[in-house]
Design a protein around this motif. Structure first.
Motif, mmCIF file in Angstrom:
data_model
loop_
_atom_site.group_PDB
_atom_site.id
_atom_site.type_symbol
_atom_site.label_atom_id
_atom_site.label_comp_id
_atom_site.label_asym_id
_atom_site.label_seq_id
_atom_site.Cartn_x
_atom_site.Cartn_y
_atom_site.Cartn_z
ATOM 1 N N GLN B 185 26.134 28.377 36.611
ATOM 2 C CA GLN B 185 26.849 29.402 35.853
ATOM 3 C C GLN B 185 27.966 28.734 35.055
ATOM 4 O O GLN B 185 28.750 27.967 35.631
ATOM 5 C CB GLN B 185 27.460 30.426 36.820
ATOM 6 N N LEU B 187 31.438 28.472 33.776
ATOM 7 C CA LEU B 187 32.724 29.063 34.160
ATOM 8 C C LEU B 187 33.731 28.975 33.026
ATOM 9 O O LEU B 187 34.529 29.889 32.825
ATOM 10 C CB LEU B 187 33.284 28.339 35.395
ATOM 11 N N ARG B 320 34.501 30.002 43.468
ATOM 12 C CA ARG B 320 34.683 29.804 42.025
ATOM 13 C C ARG B 320 36.131 29.400 41.734
ATOM 14 O O ARG B 320 36.393 28.491 40.950
ATOM 15 C CB ARG B 320 34.343 31.093 41.277
ATOM 16 N N ARG B 321 37.072 30.058 42.408
ATOM 17 C CA ARG B 321 38.489 29.735 42.178
ATOM 18 C C ARG B 321 38.764 28.284 42.545
ATOM 19 O O ARG B 321 39.488 27.580 41.855
ATOM 20 C CB ARG B 321 39.365 30.683 43.001
ATOM 21 N N GLU B 324 37.396 25.944 39.905
ATOM 22 C CA GLU B 324 38.279 25.910 38.733
ATOM 23 C C GLU B 324 39.527 25.092 39.028
ATOM 24 O O GLU B 324 39.998 24.319 38.194
ATOM 25 C CB GLU B 324 38.673 27.328 38.330
ATOM 26 N N LYS B 325 40.044 25.254 40.227
ATOM 27 C CA LYS B 325 41.261 24.538 40.606
ATOM 28 C C LYS B 325 40.991 23.032 40.666
ATOM 29 O O LYS B 325 41.786 22.222 40.191
ATOM 30 C CB LYS B 325 41.739 25.065 41.963
#
Lengths: 156, 406
Positions: B185, B187, B320-321, B324-325
Protein backbone atom coordinates in the motif's frame (compact mmCIF):
# COMPACT_ATOMS: atom_id res chain seq x y z
CA UNK A 1 -3.05 25.53 40.01
CA UNK A 2 -5.47 26.42 37.25
CA UNK A 3 -4.44 29.38 35.19
CA UNK A 4 -6.99 31.99 34.16
CA UNK A 5 -6.21 32.85 30.61
CA UNK A 6 -7.24 35.38 28.03
CA UNK A 7 -6.87 35.08 24.29
CA UNK A 8 -3.93 37.43 24.05
CA UNK A 9 -1.82 35.18 26.28
CA UNK A 10 -2.51 32.22 24.01
CA UNK A 11 -1.71 34.27 20.93
CA UNK A 12 1.54 35.44 22.51
CA UNK A 13 2.50 31.86 23.26
CA UNK A 14 1.97 30.82 19.64
CA UNK A 15 3.97 33.79 18.36
CA UNK A 16 6.72 33.20 20.90
CA UNK A 17 7.11 29.59 19.77
CA UNK A 18 7.61 30.92 16.24
CA UNK A 19 10.20 33.41 17.45
CA UNK A 20 12.13 30.77 19.40
CA UNK A 21 12.21 28.41 16.42
CA UNK A 22 13.17 31.27 14.07
CA UNK A 23 16.12 31.96 16.37
CA UNK A 24 16.93 28.22 16.51
CA UNK A 25 16.59 28.63 20.25
CA UNK A 26 15.38 25.07 20.80
CA UNK A 27 15.91 25.22 24.54
CA UNK A 28 13.75 28.34 24.65
CA UNK A 29 11.14 26.64 22.50
CA UNK A 30 11.01 23.60 24.77
CA UNK A 31 10.71 25.96 27.73
CA UNK A 32 7.34 26.99 26.29
CA UNK A 33 6.22 23.37 26.04
CA UNK A 34 4.55 21.09 28.55
CA UNK A 35 6.54 18.06 29.82
CA UNK A 36 4.08 15.89 27.86
CA UNK A 37 4.66 17.85 24.64
CA UNK A 38 4.05 16.04 21.32
CA UNK A 39 4.92 17.34 17.88
CA UNK A 40 3.64 16.23 14.51
CA UNK A 41 3.89 17.38 10.90
CA UNK A 42 1.53 16.01 8.31
CA UNK A 43 0.23 16.76 4.85
CA UNK A 44 -2.57 15.35 2.79
CA UNK A 45 -1.54 13.85 -0.56
CA UNK A 46 -4.35 14.23 -3.11
CA UNK A 47 -2.40 11.95 -5.45
CA UNK A 48 -2.90 8.96 -3.17
CA UNK A 49 -5.73 10.41 -1.08
CA UNK A 50 -3.91 9.82 2.19
CA UNK A 51 -2.61 11.80 5.10
CA UNK A 52 1.18 11.52 5.37
CA UNK A 53 2.80 11.94 8.77
CA UNK A 54 6.25 13.32 8.15
CA UNK A 55 7.23 13.82 11.79
CA UNK A 56 5.69 12.33 14.92
CA UNK A 57 7.64 12.87 18.13
CA UNK A 58 7.11 12.99 21.85
CA UNK A 59 9.07 15.38 24.06
CA UNK A 60 11.97 13.03 24.74
CA UNK A 61 12.32 12.24 21.06
CA UNK A 62 12.20 15.87 20.03
CA UNK A 63 14.84 16.77 22.61
CA UNK A 64 17.12 14.08 21.18
CA UNK A 65 16.22 15.29 17.71
CA UNK A 66 17.37 18.82 18.59
CA UNK A 67 20.48 17.40 20.24
CA UNK A 68 21.58 15.59 17.07
CA UNK A 69 20.98 18.58 14.76
CA UNK A 70 24.49 20.07 15.03
CA UNK A 71 26.00 16.78 13.87
CA UNK A 72 24.16 16.83 10.57
CA UNK A 73 24.83 18.54 7.30
CA UNK A 74 21.90 20.85 6.92
CA UNK A 75 20.49 23.82 5.06
CA UNK A 76 21.68 26.89 6.97
CA UNK A 77 19.32 29.35 5.29
CA UNK A 78 17.05 30.68 8.05
CA UNK A 79 13.33 30.09 8.16
CA UNK A 80 10.86 32.63 9.48
CA UNK A 81 7.45 31.55 10.66
CA UNK A 82 4.53 33.95 10.34
CA UNK A 83 1.49 32.72 12.26
CA UNK A 84 -1.93 34.25 12.64
CA UNK A 85 -4.22 32.87 15.31
CA UNK A 86 -7.65 32.32 13.81
CA UNK A 87 -9.55 30.32 16.38
CA UNK A 88 -9.39 29.73 20.15
CA UNK A 89 -11.53 27.17 21.97
CA UNK A 90 -11.24 26.98 25.74
CA UNK A 91 -11.97 23.70 27.45
CA UNK A 92 -12.25 24.73 31.10
CA UNK A 93 -13.04 21.23 32.31
CA UNK A 94 -9.78 19.85 30.90
CA UNK A 95 -7.85 23.04 31.55
CA UNK A 96 -6.85 23.23 27.93
CA UNK A 97 -7.25 25.45 24.91
CA UNK A 98 -7.35 24.41 21.27
CA UNK A 99 -5.75 27.13 19.16
CA UNK A 100 -5.71 27.16 15.38
CA UNK A 101 -3.38 29.42 13.43
CA UNK A 102 -2.59 29.84 9.78
CA UNK A 103 1.15 29.82 9.16
CA UNK A 104 3.42 30.85 6.33
CA UNK A 105 7.07 29.94 6.48
CA UNK A 106 9.63 31.86 4.48
CA UNK A 107 13.23 30.98 3.72
CA UNK A 108 15.83 33.70 3.28
CA UNK A 109 19.04 32.87 1.43
CA UNK A 110 22.16 33.61 3.42
CA UNK A 111 23.87 34.32 0.11
CA UNK A 112 22.19 37.40 -1.34
CA UNK A 113 19.26 37.64 1.03
CA UNK A 114 16.44 36.67 -1.32
CA UNK A 115 13.34 35.44 0.48
CA UNK A 116 11.07 32.75 -0.87
CA UNK A 117 7.91 31.17 0.42
CA UNK A 118 8.84 27.76 1.82
CA UNK A 119 5.52 26.40 3.06
CA UNK A 120 1.99 27.28 4.07
CA UNK A 121 -0.30 25.44 6.43
CA UNK A 122 -1.85 25.55 9.87
CA UNK A 123 -0.77 25.07 13.44
CA UNK A 124 -3.30 23.00 15.37
CA UNK A 125 -2.11 23.62 18.92
CA UNK A 126 -3.27 22.18 22.20
CA UNK A 127 -2.28 24.40 25.08
CA UNK A 128 -2.27 23.34 28.69
CA UNK A 129 -3.63 25.82 31.22
CA UNK A 130 -2.64 23.81 34.26
CA UNK A 131 0.59 25.61 35.12
CA UNK A 132 1.20 29.22 36.08
CA UNK A 133 1.50 30.11 32.43
CA UNK A 134 0.06 28.49 29.28
CA UNK A 135 2.28 25.72 27.92
CA UNK A 136 2.24 24.10 24.50
CA UNK A 137 1.05 20.52 25.00
CA UNK A 138 0.83 19.44 21.37
CA UNK A 139 1.50 20.99 18.01
CA UNK A 140 0.25 19.49 14.80
CA UNK A 141 1.65 21.32 11.77
CA UNK A 142 -0.78 20.53 8.98
CA UNK A 143 0.89 21.54 5.77
CA UNK A 144 -0.77 22.50 2.53
CA UNK A 145 2.61 22.65 0.82
CA UNK A 146 4.01 19.26 -0.08
CA UNK A 147 6.86 20.14 -2.39
CA UNK A 148 9.49 21.37 0.06
CA UNK A 149 12.38 21.13 -2.40
CA UNK A 150 15.42 19.70 -0.63
CA UNK A 151 13.52 19.86 2.67
CA UNK A 152 14.82 20.89 6.08
CA UNK A 153 15.90 19.34 9.36
CA UNK A 154 14.11 22.02 11.35
CA UNK A 155 10.66 21.78 12.89
CA UNK A 156 8.27 24.24 11.29
CA UNK B 1 49.11 22.70 -5.36
CA UNK B 2 46.16 24.37 -7.08
CA UNK B 3 45.56 23.97 -10.81
CA UNK B 4 45.23 26.51 -13.62
CA UNK B 5 42.41 26.41 -16.14
CA UNK B 6 44.12 24.00 -18.53
CA UNK B 7 45.14 21.63 -15.77
CA UNK B 8 41.66 21.80 -14.28
CA UNK B 9 40.03 20.74 -17.55
CA UNK B 10 42.59 18.05 -18.32
CA UNK B 11 41.24 14.55 -18.81
CA UNK B 12 42.16 12.35 -15.85
CA UNK B 13 44.84 9.74 -16.43
CA UNK B 14 42.31 6.98 -15.92
CA UNK B 15 40.40 4.60 -18.16
CA UNK B 16 37.53 6.49 -19.87
CA UNK B 17 35.05 4.36 -17.90
CA UNK B 18 36.30 5.94 -14.67
CA UNK B 19 35.35 9.58 -15.24
CA UNK B 20 32.51 11.49 -16.89
CA UNK B 21 32.46 14.65 -18.92
CA UNK B 22 30.48 17.18 -16.84
CA UNK B 23 28.43 18.24 -19.85
CA UNK B 24 26.41 15.03 -19.63
CA UNK B 25 24.86 16.60 -16.54
CA UNK B 26 24.12 20.02 -18.00
CA UNK B 27 24.09 20.19 -21.80
CA UNK B 28 20.60 20.99 -23.19
CA UNK B 29 21.31 19.22 -26.51
CA UNK B 30 22.36 16.04 -24.75
CA UNK B 31 19.23 16.26 -22.64
CA UNK B 32 17.10 16.35 -25.80
CA UNK B 33 18.97 13.27 -27.00
CA UNK B 34 18.28 11.55 -23.71
CA UNK B 35 14.62 12.30 -24.18
CA UNK B 36 14.52 10.88 -27.70
CA UNK B 37 16.82 7.90 -27.20
CA UNK B 38 16.09 6.89 -23.62
CA UNK B 39 13.03 8.45 -22.02
CA UNK B 40 10.63 7.69 -24.87
CA UNK B 41 11.65 4.03 -24.99
CA UNK B 42 12.17 3.15 -21.34
CA UNK B 43 9.78 1.56 -18.87
CA UNK B 44 8.83 4.11 -16.22
CA UNK B 45 7.32 3.36 -12.85
CA UNK B 46 4.22 5.53 -12.94
CA UNK B 47 2.09 4.56 -9.94
CA UNK B 48 1.39 1.66 -7.60
CA UNK B 49 -1.77 -0.38 -8.06
CA UNK B 50 -2.89 0.43 -4.50
CA UNK B 51 -3.38 4.01 -5.72
CA UNK B 52 -6.18 2.74 -7.99
CA UNK B 53 -7.97 0.12 -5.90
CA UNK B 54 -11.49 0.36 -7.38
CA UNK B 55 -12.99 0.27 -10.88
CA UNK B 56 -13.03 3.80 -12.29
CA UNK B 57 -10.09 4.98 -10.17
CA UNK B 58 -7.55 7.02 -12.06
CA UNK B 59 -4.13 8.63 -11.52
CA UNK B 60 -2.27 11.05 -13.71
CA UNK B 61 1.42 10.78 -14.57
CA UNK B 62 3.75 13.28 -16.16
CA UNK B 63 5.85 11.09 -18.44
CA UNK B 64 9.50 12.15 -18.92
CA UNK B 65 9.02 11.79 -22.68
CA UNK B 66 6.88 14.97 -22.59
CA UNK B 67 3.56 13.13 -22.48
CA UNK B 68 0.74 13.53 -20.00
CA UNK B 69 -0.78 10.17 -19.08
CA UNK B 70 -3.86 9.04 -17.24
CA UNK B 71 -3.84 5.57 -15.69
CA UNK B 72 -7.24 3.99 -15.17
CA UNK B 73 -8.57 0.85 -13.55
CA UNK B 74 -11.38 -0.36 -15.80
CA UNK B 75 -14.61 -2.11 -14.90
CA UNK B 76 -12.76 -5.34 -15.71
CA UNK B 77 -10.20 -4.39 -13.00
CA UNK B 78 -7.44 -4.14 -15.60
CA UNK B 79 -5.11 -1.17 -15.29
CA UNK B 80 -4.49 0.69 -18.54
CA UNK B 81 -2.68 3.90 -19.40
CA UNK B 82 -3.69 6.44 -22.01
CA UNK B 83 -2.43 9.76 -23.21
CA UNK B 84 -4.29 12.28 -21.08
CA UNK B 85 -5.57 14.17 -24.06
CA UNK B 86 -8.99 14.43 -25.64
CA UNK B 87 -8.79 13.31 -29.29
CA UNK B 88 -11.25 16.03 -30.25
CA UNK B 89 -9.44 19.30 -29.58
CA UNK B 90 -6.45 18.28 -27.52
CA UNK B 91 -7.62 19.31 -24.07
CA UNK B 92 -6.46 17.53 -20.93
CA UNK B 93 -9.01 14.85 -20.19
CA UNK B 94 -8.24 14.69 -16.49
CA UNK B 95 -7.01 17.60 -14.40
CA UNK B 96 -6.98 16.14 -10.88
CA UNK B 97 -4.05 13.86 -9.91
CA UNK B 98 -6.45 11.16 -8.75
CA UNK B 99 -10.14 10.38 -8.61
CA UNK B 100 -12.87 8.06 -9.69
CA UNK B 101 -15.13 8.31 -12.71
CA UNK B 102 -17.35 5.87 -14.58
CA UNK B 103 -16.15 7.56 -17.76
CA UNK B 104 -13.47 10.15 -18.40
CA UNK B 105 -15.38 13.15 -19.69
CA UNK B 106 -13.62 16.07 -21.34
CA UNK B 107 -14.81 19.31 -19.75
CA UNK B 108 -14.50 21.13 -23.07
CA UNK B 109 -17.23 19.45 -25.20
CA UNK B 110 -18.22 16.51 -23.00
CA UNK B 111 -16.74 13.76 -25.12
CA UNK B 112 -16.63 10.67 -22.90
CA UNK B 113 -14.30 7.64 -22.74
CA UNK B 114 -14.55 4.42 -20.75
CA UNK B 115 -11.81 2.55 -18.89
CA UNK B 116 -10.82 0.71 -22.05
CA UNK B 117 -10.23 3.96 -23.90
CA UNK B 118 -13.33 3.61 -26.06
CA UNK B 119 -15.20 6.77 -26.94
CA UNK B 120 -18.69 6.22 -25.50
CA UNK B 121 -20.31 9.59 -26.07
CA UNK B 122 -20.04 12.52 -28.43
CA UNK B 123 -22.73 15.14 -27.80
CA UNK B 124 -24.86 15.72 -30.93
CA UNK B 125 -22.70 13.24 -32.81
CA UNK B 126 -24.86 12.60 -35.87
CA UNK B 127 -25.96 16.22 -36.15
CA UNK B 128 -22.40 17.44 -36.50
CA UNK B 129 -20.43 14.59 -38.03
CA UNK B 130 -23.18 12.66 -39.85
CA UNK B 131 -21.36 9.46 -40.90
CA UNK B 132 -17.96 11.08 -41.45
CA UNK B 133 -16.57 10.42 -37.99
CA UNK B 134 -17.68 7.67 -35.67
CA UNK B 135 -16.74 6.90 -32.08
CA UNK B 136 -14.38 4.10 -33.12
CA UNK B 137 -12.27 6.63 -34.98
CA UNK B 138 -11.64 8.70 -31.89
CA UNK B 139 -10.66 6.25 -29.13
CA UNK B 140 -7.89 7.20 -26.74
CA UNK B 141 -4.26 6.38 -27.48
CA UNK B 142 -3.36 3.50 -25.17
CA UNK B 143 0.17 3.33 -23.80
CA UNK B 144 1.86 0.03 -23.03
CA UNK B 145 1.32 -0.86 -19.41
CA UNK B 146 2.54 -3.64 -17.15
CA UNK B 147 1.67 -4.30 -13.53
CA UNK B 148 4.56 -6.15 -11.97
CA UNK B 149 7.31 -6.48 -9.34
CA UNK B 150 5.05 -5.94 -6.35
CA UNK B 151 2.08 -4.26 -8.03
CA UNK B 152 3.85 -1.31 -9.58
CA UNK B 153 2.34 0.10 -12.75
CA UNK B 154 4.97 0.60 -15.44
CA UNK B 155 4.41 2.44 -18.71
CA UNK B 156 6.28 2.70 -21.98
CA UNK B 157 5.47 5.13 -24.82
CA UNK B 158 7.21 2.90 -27.36
CA UNK B 159 4.84 0.26 -28.74
CA UNK B 160 7.84 -1.68 -30.04
CA UNK B 161 10.10 -1.52 -27.00
CA UNK B 162 11.26 -4.80 -25.42
CA UNK B 163 9.04 -6.11 -22.65
CA UNK B 164 9.39 -4.86 -19.08
CA UNK B 165 10.65 -8.29 -17.99
CA UNK B 166 13.39 -8.31 -20.59
CA UNK B 167 14.43 -4.77 -19.67
CA UNK B 168 14.60 -5.46 -15.93
CA UNK B 169 16.11 -8.91 -16.41
CA UNK B 170 17.09 -10.43 -13.09
CA UNK B 171 17.90 -7.11 -11.39
CA UNK B 172 14.90 -7.22 -9.04
CA UNK B 173 15.04 -10.96 -8.34
CA UNK B 174 17.05 -10.23 -5.21
CA UNK B 175 14.15 -8.27 -3.74
CA UNK B 176 11.23 -10.22 -5.23
CA UNK B 177 10.53 -12.31 -2.10
CA UNK B 178 9.96 -9.10 -0.15
CA UNK B 179 8.11 -7.31 -2.97
CA UNK B 180 5.72 -10.15 -3.55
CA UNK B 181 5.25 -11.39 0.01
CA UNK B 182 2.00 -9.49 0.52
CA UNK B 183 0.01 -6.80 -1.30
CA UNK B 184 1.53 -3.40 -0.61
CA UNK B 185 0.00 0.00 0.00
CA UNK B 186 1.35 3.43 -0.89
CA UNK B 187 1.56 5.44 2.34
CA UNK B 188 3.32 8.55 1.10
CA UNK B 189 3.61 10.17 -2.28
CA UNK B 190 5.17 13.56 -2.71
CA UNK B 191 7.33 15.45 -5.15
CA UNK B 192 10.35 17.68 -4.72
CA UNK B 193 11.38 19.96 -7.57
CA UNK B 194 15.15 20.28 -7.64
CA UNK B 195 17.58 22.35 -9.66
CA UNK B 196 19.88 19.55 -10.66
CA UNK B 197 20.33 16.81 -13.20
CA UNK B 198 18.40 13.58 -12.67
CA UNK B 199 21.53 11.45 -13.11
CA UNK B 200 23.25 13.23 -10.24
CA UNK B 201 20.54 12.15 -7.81
CA UNK B 202 20.51 8.65 -9.25
CA UNK B 203 24.31 8.60 -8.84
CA UNK B 204 23.80 9.31 -5.15
CA UNK B 205 21.64 6.22 -4.91
CA UNK B 206 24.25 4.27 -6.89
CA UNK B 207 27.24 4.80 -4.59
CA UNK B 208 27.57 4.58 -0.83
CA UNK B 209 30.92 6.28 -0.53
CA UNK B 210 28.72 9.31 0.11
CA UNK B 211 27.82 7.87 3.52
CA UNK B 212 30.41 10.36 4.75
CA UNK B 213 27.59 12.86 4.15
CA UNK B 214 25.36 11.08 6.68
CA UNK B 215 26.23 10.82 10.33
CA UNK B 216 23.25 8.49 10.64
CA UNK B 217 24.75 5.94 8.24
CA UNK B 218 28.22 6.35 9.70
CA UNK B 219 27.20 5.52 13.24
CA UNK B 220 24.60 2.89 12.40
CA UNK B 221 26.78 1.13 9.84
CA UNK B 222 30.17 2.35 8.69
CA UNK B 223 31.64 2.57 12.20
CA UNK B 224 30.13 -0.72 13.33
CA UNK B 225 32.18 -3.64 12.01
CA UNK B 226 29.58 -6.22 13.08
CA UNK B 227 26.91 -4.75 10.80
CA UNK B 228 28.58 -6.09 7.66
CA UNK B 229 28.66 -2.56 6.24
CA UNK B 230 31.95 -2.96 4.36
CA UNK B 231 31.18 -6.48 3.23
CA UNK B 232 28.18 -5.41 1.14
CA UNK B 233 28.80 -5.88 -2.55
CA UNK B 234 27.40 -4.41 -5.71
CA UNK B 235 25.99 -6.67 -8.36
CA UNK B 236 25.71 -5.17 -11.82
CA UNK B 237 23.02 -6.42 -14.17
CA UNK B 238 22.63 -5.99 -17.93
CA UNK B 239 20.76 -2.82 -18.81
CA UNK B 240 22.51 -0.49 -16.37
CA UNK B 241 20.84 -1.82 -13.22
CA UNK B 242 22.66 -2.65 -9.98
CA UNK B 243 21.88 -3.96 -6.52
CA UNK B 244 23.58 -3.65 -3.16
CA UNK B 245 23.87 -6.49 -0.68
CA UNK B 246 22.04 -6.38 2.65
CA UNK B 247 23.49 -5.45 6.04
CA UNK B 248 22.34 -5.45 9.66
CA UNK B 249 21.73 -1.79 10.51
CA UNK B 250 22.62 -0.82 14.09
CA UNK B 251 19.70 1.56 14.68
CA UNK B 252 20.25 1.71 18.43
CA UNK B 253 23.51 3.59 17.82
CA UNK B 254 21.66 6.73 16.81
CA UNK B 255 19.81 8.59 19.57
CA UNK B 256 16.34 9.58 18.53
CA UNK B 257 16.10 6.89 15.89
CA UNK B 258 12.60 6.21 17.25
CA UNK B 259 12.72 2.73 15.71
CA UNK B 260 10.42 -0.03 16.87
CA UNK B 261 10.88 -3.71 16.23
CA UNK B 262 8.90 -3.69 13.04
CA UNK B 263 10.31 -5.52 10.04
CA UNK B 264 9.21 -6.71 6.61
CA UNK B 265 8.20 -10.19 5.46
CA UNK B 266 11.24 -12.21 4.33
CA UNK B 267 13.72 -9.42 5.12
CA UNK B 268 16.23 -10.17 7.88
CA UNK B 269 15.67 -8.12 11.06
CA UNK B 270 17.27 -4.66 10.62
CA UNK B 271 18.00 -5.66 7.02
CA UNK B 272 18.41 -3.33 4.08
CA UNK B 273 18.27 -4.07 0.36
CA UNK B 274 18.61 -1.64 -2.52
CA UNK B 275 18.22 -1.96 -6.29
CA UNK B 276 18.88 0.83 -8.79
CA UNK B 277 17.16 0.55 -12.13
CA UNK B 278 18.09 2.34 -15.34
CA UNK B 279 17.28 5.09 -16.20
CA UNK B 280 16.33 6.45 -12.75
CA UNK B 281 14.29 4.34 -10.36
CA UNK B 282 15.45 3.04 -6.99
CA UNK B 283 13.86 0.34 -4.83
CA UNK B 284 15.08 0.85 -1.29
CA UNK B 285 13.80 -1.56 1.37
CA UNK B 286 15.06 -0.54 4.77
CA UNK B 287 13.90 -2.81 7.60
CA UNK B 288 10.23 -1.81 7.84
CA UNK B 289 9.49 0.40 4.85
CA UNK B 290 9.91 0.30 1.11
CA UNK B 291 10.95 3.58 -0.46
CA UNK B 292 10.69 4.10 -4.19
CA UNK B 293 12.54 6.97 -5.84
CA UNK B 294 11.56 7.81 -9.38
CA UNK B 295 12.51 10.91 -11.29
CA UNK B 296 10.85 13.00 -13.95
CA UNK B 297 13.61 14.87 -15.76
CA UNK B 298 12.23 18.20 -17.00
CA UNK B 299 15.42 19.89 -18.22
CA UNK B 300 19.14 19.22 -17.76
CA UNK B 301 19.04 21.25 -14.54
CA UNK B 302 15.48 20.59 -13.47
CA UNK B 303 13.99 17.38 -12.11
CA UNK B 304 10.84 16.37 -10.31
CA UNK B 305 11.83 13.86 -7.67
CA UNK B 306 8.97 11.49 -6.85
CA UNK B 307 9.08 9.89 -3.43
CA UNK B 308 6.91 6.92 -2.48
CA UNK B 309 6.76 5.09 0.78
CA UNK B 310 5.00 1.74 0.95
CA UNK B 311 3.82 -0.51 3.73
CA UNK B 312 1.58 -3.55 3.62
CA UNK B 313 -2.11 -3.49 2.81
CA UNK B 314 -2.75 -5.63 5.89
CA UNK B 315 -1.18 -3.09 8.27
CA UNK B 316 -3.21 -1.96 11.27
CA UNK B 317 -3.27 1.80 11.94
CA UNK B 318 -0.67 1.29 14.71
CA UNK B 319 1.70 -0.57 12.42
CA UNK B 320 1.22 1.99 9.70
CA UNK B 321 2.08 4.74 12.20
CA UNK B 322 5.26 2.93 13.17
CA UNK B 323 6.28 2.44 9.54
CA UNK B 324 5.79 6.17 8.92
CA UNK B 325 7.75 6.99 12.05
CA UNK B 326 10.59 4.66 11.07
CA UNK B 327 10.73 6.31 7.69
CA UNK B 328 10.46 9.87 8.95
CA UNK B 329 13.67 9.61 10.96
CA UNK B 330 15.82 9.45 7.87
CA UNK B 331 13.53 10.02 4.90
CA UNK B 332 10.80 12.44 3.93
CA UNK B 333 11.18 16.22 3.76
CA UNK B 334 12.40 16.34 7.39
CA UNK B 335 14.42 13.14 7.38
CA UNK B 336 18.03 13.20 8.51
CA UNK B 337 19.44 11.51 5.40
CA UNK B 338 17.22 12.55 2.54
CA UNK B 339 17.67 16.26 3.22
CA UNK B 340 21.43 15.74 3.15
CA UNK B 341 21.24 13.74 -0.10
CA UNK B 342 19.13 16.37 -1.81
CA UNK B 343 21.34 19.20 -0.57
CA UNK B 344 24.40 17.47 -2.06
CA UNK B 345 22.72 16.63 -5.38
CA UNK B 346 21.41 20.17 -5.67
CA UNK B 347 24.85 21.52 -4.82
CA UNK B 348 26.28 19.47 -7.69
CA UNK B 349 23.60 20.89 -9.98
CA UNK B 350 24.53 24.44 -8.99
CA UNK B 351 28.28 23.93 -9.21
CA UNK B 352 28.20 22.07 -12.53
CA UNK B 353 25.54 24.21 -14.25
CA UNK B 354 25.73 24.63 -17.99
CA UNK B 355 28.49 27.08 -18.86
CA UNK B 356 30.37 26.59 -15.63
CA UNK B 357 33.98 25.53 -15.80
CA UNK B 358 33.24 22.12 -14.37
CA UNK B 359 35.88 19.42 -14.22
CA UNK B 360 35.64 15.75 -15.21
CA UNK B 361 33.62 13.87 -12.63
CA UNK B 362 35.50 11.01 -10.99
CA UNK B 363 33.92 7.61 -10.50
CA UNK B 364 37.16 5.74 -10.11
CA UNK B 365 36.97 3.97 -6.76
CA UNK B 366 37.70 0.26 -7.05
CA UNK B 367 37.27 -1.81 -3.89
CA UNK B 368 36.48 -5.30 -5.13
CA UNK B 369 32.85 -4.24 -5.80
CA UNK B 370 32.27 -3.57 -2.10
CA UNK B 371 30.17 -0.73 -0.79
CA UNK B 372 32.54 2.20 -1.49
CA UNK B 373 33.39 0.96 -4.98
CA UNK B 374 31.91 3.28 -7.63
CA UNK B 375 31.05 0.47 -10.01
CA UNK B 376 27.34 1.33 -9.78
CA UNK B 377 27.90 4.71 -11.43
CA UNK B 378 30.32 3.27 -14.00
CA UNK B 379 27.89 0.54 -14.90
CA UNK B 380 25.06 3.04 -15.24
CA UNK B 381 27.02 5.34 -17.52
CA UNK B 382 28.16 2.43 -19.68
CA UNK B 383 24.50 1.73 -20.44
CA UNK B 384 23.81 5.45 -20.90
CA UNK B 385 26.66 5.63 -23.43
CA UNK B 386 25.36 2.59 -25.28
CA UNK B 387 21.85 4.00 -25.59
CA UNK B 388 22.88 7.54 -26.46
CA UNK B 389 25.62 6.42 -28.83
CA UNK B 390 28.18 8.68 -27.15
CA UNK B 391 30.85 8.07 -24.60
CA UNK B 392 30.00 9.60 -21.20
CA UNK B 393 33.64 10.59 -20.83
CA UNK B 394 33.88 12.14 -24.30
CA UNK B 395 30.38 12.80 -25.61
CA UNK B 396 31.42 15.12 -28.44
CA UNK B 397 34.13 12.94 -29.97
CA UNK B 398 32.21 12.44 -33.22
CA UNK B 399 31.58 16.19 -33.68
CA UNK B 400 35.24 16.90 -32.99
CA UNK B 401 36.33 14.36 -35.59
CA UNK B 402 33.88 15.76 -38.11
CA UNK B 403 35.13 19.29 -37.50
CA UNK B 404 38.72 18.16 -37.99
CA UNK B 405 37.83 16.38 -41.21
CA UNK B 406 36.06 19.50 -42.48
Amino acid sequence: MTHTVDRSELEELVYETCARLDEKDFKGFLGLCDPAFAYKVSAYAPEVQREMTWLDRDRAEIEEFFGMLPKHNTDRNPLSRHAQVTKVRLDAARQRAEVTSTVQIFRTQLDGGATELFAVGRYLDTISLQADAPRLLARHVKLDTRDLGWGTHLPL
Amino acid sequence: MSRNSMQWRQRPKLPPTHFADPSIYSDPDLFEEEKEKIFKHAWWLAVHESELPAPGDFRTYRHPGDAQLVIVRGEDMKVRAFLNICPHRGNLLVYAPSGNAKNLVCIFHQWAFNGKGDCVDIPREKAGYQERICRNDVALREVRTAVSYGGFVWVNLDDNAPSLESEIGSALDYMLPELEAEPMQTLWYYQARLKTNFKLIHDTNSEFYHDYLHIYNRITGMLKPDTGYFQRKYTAFPGGHASVGSMNVSYESYKSSGRGQLGWPHLAPNGWKLVDLFPCITFNLRTSVLRIDSYIPVAPDDVIYEFRLLGLKSDSPEIRRQREKDSAVIWGPFGRNLHEDLLASSGQGMAMANGSEAMYVLQAREEDLTIHDEVGMRHYLAEWSRRIGRSSSDPYASERLAARAA
